[in-house]
Write a protein that holds these residues in place. Sequence first.
Motif, PDB file in Angstrom:
ATOM      1  N   GLY A 256       0.523  -1.130  -0.057  1.00  0.00           N
ATOM      2  CA  GLY A 256       0.388  -0.066  -0.218  1.00  0.00           C
ATOM      3  C   GLY A 256       0.735   1.592  -0.322  1.00  0.00           C
ATOM      4  N   ALA A 287      -6.871 -11.169  -1.857  1.00  0.00           N
ATOM      5  CA  ALA A 287      -7.728  -9.915  -1.847  1.00  0.00           C
ATOM      6  C   ALA A 287      -6.824  -9.089  -0.431  1.00  0.00           C
ATOM      7  CB  ALA A 287      -8.795 -10.421  -0.653  1.00  0.00           C
ATOM      8  N   GLY A 288      -6.908  -8.816   0.080  1.00  0.00           N
ATOM      9  CA  GLY A 288      -6.271  -7.885   0.514  1.00  0.00           C
ATOM     10  C   GLY A 288      -5.073  -6.871   0.033  1.00  0.00           C
ATOM     11  N   SER A 291      -6.433  -5.192  -2.946  1.00  0.00           N
ATOM     12  CA  SER A 291      -7.145  -3.775  -1.631  1.00  0.00           C
ATOM     13  C   SER A 291      -5.962  -2.185  -1.798  1.00  0.00           C
ATOM     14  CB  SER A 291      -8.022  -3.909  -0.566  1.00  0.00           C
ATOM     15  OG  SER A 291      -8.784  -4.919  -1.076  1.00  0.00           O
TER      16      SER A 291
END
Length: 336
Positions: A256, A287-288, A291
């Motif tokens: 991120g 999935a994370g 995201s």
Amino acid sequence: MGSTRVALLGTGGTIASASGADGQLVARRSVAELLDGCDIPAGVSVEPAVDLERINSWDMDPRRMWLLAARIEEALTDPEVAGIVITHGTDTMEETAFAVDLATATDKPIVFASAMRSADSTSPDGPRNLSNAVAAAASPKLRGLGVLVNTSDELHAARWIRKVHTHHVNAFSSPAFGPVATFDPAGGLRLVHHRIARWAPTWPLDPDVQVAAMTPYTGFAPDLMRTVIEHTGARGLVLEGFGLGNLPGGLASVVGELTERGVLVVIASRVMAGGTFPVYGGDGGGAGLASAGALFAGELSAAKARLLLMRCLSGTSTKTARTRLLDALDVLAGGC
């Protein structure tokens, strides 16, 4: 009727290697010498035959790959040349072939040839592989199928092929899709895949784009990712994850951070077949990671995903490169 002309470019590798006085293998033989031991198909001539380099393929790098692609394009502008063969070492051949596929738009056959045994072996595999590659490059059946790799009487797509054994003669495979074509005992070509979806970028290539690749392992320290980006200045990062595209816990937050800073992060899998799918939750689950801004390489290996990301980042912003990459992955996922 005149013969069908095929061009030949040599880069070295085991196919051109022979032992020295110390017993060590070094790429020594020219493509002209390699042709002397081949059965060139009737009605086919090899001209020109040029040695670009004589190196081991572990010394190939993206800049050399892009330059090779440019030389191939140049050779194939001659309307008399039906196709082209490139001799190459096996260690990085799958990467070079894929890089050439990303940087050429011709529909003429481009065929890589290699060997697992040296040219001075008692039973070299190079002559047959080179003969088959010349036949393939001359064949109109293979037009429009992209860059192909000839090995053990099979032709494989550059995007699918993987080296799966360090020293066996049949060292290559396309685990998910199989060969594009095979040679029968009479030397004829039998197509398995009659169509392969091609992604053909139209923008100029920037050979100086920096993209890093890493293989996270269990217990991998998150700071290693930050350090690599800071040290290299890379605009992209490919991570070779586990299974469907998962990473050790603690890395999602760094993914991120990097995407927020404009670094494109792509997740590949260390598994050879099946592809990546962001379905698992939890820290490090795909999935994370999705995201957090990561994209997923599908069936592409980490090495090939890196080359694709370099091509997408050429001469543009991260936002545009992301759009390009999504489009490319969609086309490449289409397979046949």
